[in-house]
Design a protein around this motif. Structure first.
Motif, PDB file in Angstrom:
ATOM      1  N   VAL A 247      35.538  42.231  37.736  1.00 12.26           N
ATOM      2  CA  VAL A 247      36.265  41.356  38.655  1.00 12.26           C
ATOM      3  C   VAL A 247      35.282  40.525  39.471  1.00 12.26           C
ATOM      4  O   VAL A 247      34.334  41.073  40.048  1.00 12.26           O
ATOM      5  N   TRP A 252      37.824  36.972  36.094  1.00  9.14           N
ATOM      6  CA  TRP A 252      37.554  38.345  35.708  1.00  9.14           C
ATOM      7  C   TRP A 252      37.337  38.367  34.203  1.00  9.14           C
ATOM      8  O   TRP A 252      37.759  37.462  33.468  1.00  9.14           O
ATOM      9  N   THR A 365      42.240  44.050  37.817  1.00 13.52           N
ATOM     10  CA  THR A 365      42.223  42.625  37.465  1.00 13.52           C
ATOM     11  C   THR A 365      43.583  41.992  37.768  1.00 13.52           C
ATOM     12  O   THR A 365      43.656  40.849  38.229  1.00 13.52           O
ATOM     13  N   LYS A 368      43.774  41.451  41.399  1.00 11.72           N
ATOM     14  CA  LYS A 368      43.047  40.241  41.794  1.00 11.72           C
ATOM     15  C   LYS A 368      43.916  39.003  41.591  1.00 11.72           C
ATOM     16  O   LYS A 368      43.951  38.106  42.445  1.00 11.72           O
TER      17      LYS A 368
END
Length: 379
Positions: A247, A252, A365, A368
């Motif tokens: 990340v 990512w 991920t 994120k």
């Protein structure tokens, strides 16, 4: 917080800590038309968005169009070899000037001409000429010719769009003062520019309309916890437990290790793995471990419940070999398997039953992706 929707709207913002239960975007952000309208400005109007591949417009005057949200732009190769982008809007009365022109079938023009009243622009966007009817007032009884001023070429130039590149990948940004592309891309820019991406050419494009929100597919792409159960043919040759999720600020990387090393000539990069980059908000670069080529995805929203996936494949020779054609067919199979998964998730989100989902500890991920979306909404 309330997992199930009890009508009291007790959802919370995405937690910065993935170990907390409120670590996913509330369900309405995947189903609400107002959110889709907001994202046109807060997401796609503010961050660098992929426009297309420079190799598809190699000569001066080559151009293609690209729609991002409600904005339509022309991406053109100028006489000095640069790639520039302009709104596809004439400065005269706002007419769109060129018809939709996909990157796969680019046009070529010595100048950009509006068909409505023939205002004409050079490839750098400057106003080159207007028709004679804008130089005199013969049809206006209230004016004399000497009262007519010449259109200001600078004031009437095409409206440009911020443009920058990572290797052959052309990005645009509609913000008045955007962060540098190098800042948004971070180490991804350095990694991709170390590869000979410009030596490869577009060989195949597959476009699909999928019945789910673009972030649902983005989340599915960003993790592989679902792979063992749903991509059994693909994972057969992978050391799935050896895969890694990396990340970074705005991108990512999913690293997949193959069970056996493949021939060095069968991959563009040196590592013995496949590397899949997700670049916020809606672009991916797929560096395959078993093909001498790479791919890209554009995850373009259509509305709150649909998106268009544009899958492009690049090889050294645009005429695919039998092995490369089989590789593309396998990639397409993976896409279709994912389409079934994400459309099923969208149906659940639209049912109104769930108020806020939750993510597992290894779905950082996806976390994120949701955090970046929330930051964009709140900016």
């Amino acid at each position: 917080m309330t997992r199930w929707n009890n009508g009291r709207d007790e959802v919370e913002p995405v937690s910065p800590d993935i170990t907390e239960e409120t670590n996913a975007l509330p369900a309405r952000y995947f189903t609400d038309p107002a959110v889709h309208e907001m994202e046109k400005e807060t997401v796609f109007g503010r961050y660098w968005v992929y426009a297309g591949h420079a190799n598809c417009i190699p000569d001066a005057g080559d151009y293609f169009t690209r729609n991002i949200g409600d904005r339509e732009i022309i991406v053109v190769r100028t006489h000095d070899g640069d790639v520039e982008a302009f709104y596809n809007v004439c400065a005269h009365r706002g007419s769109a000037m060129v018809e939709e022109t996909p990157m796969t079938d680019p046009g070529n023009a010595g100048r950009i001409k509006c068909p409505y009243h023939l205002w004409t622009y050079d490839l750098d966007g400057s106003l080159a000429s207007t028709p004679k009817s804008f130089e005199d007032a013969r049809l206006n009884p209230d004016l004399e010719d000497e009262d007519v001023s010449e259109p200001d070429a600078e004031e009437n130039a095409l409206m440009s769009v911020h443009t920058d590149r990572i290797g052959p990948f052309v990005f645009v940004n509609f913000d008045d003062d955007p962060m540098p592309l190098a800042e948004q891309a971070g180490s991804m820019k350095t990694e991709l520019e170390s590869l000979p991406l410009e030596e490869y050419h577009l060989a195949r494009r597959i476009v699909s309309e999928v019945e789910c929100n673009w972030k649902v597919f983005g989340g599915n792409y960003s993790e592989c916890d679902h792979c063992q159960a749903n991509h059994q043919d693909w994972v057969r040759d992978l050391e799935l437990l050896e895969s890694e999720l990396e990340v970074n600020d705005y991108h990512w990387i999913l690293h997949y290790q193959h069970k056996e090393d493949v021939d060095d000539e069968m991959r563009i990069h040196e590592e013995h793995e496949a590397k899949f980059y997700y670049f916020w908000p809606n672009f991916t670069v797929n560096m395959y471990g078993t093909a001498d080529g790479y791919g890209t995805y554009i995850i373009d929203p259509i509305d709150e419940g649909r998106f268009q996936l544009v899958a492009d494949y690049y090889f050294k020779d645009p005429d695919l070999s039998d092995e490369e054609a089989e590789f593309v067919r396998t990639s397409r199979q993976l896409q279709e398997e994912d389409f079934e998964l994400v459309e099923r998730q969208q149906r659940g989100l639209e049912s109104g039953a769930i108020a806020q989902a939750q993510l597992g500890p290894n779905e950082h991920t996806v976390h994120k992706l949701h955090r970046l979306a929330q930051e964009a909404y709140e900016a």
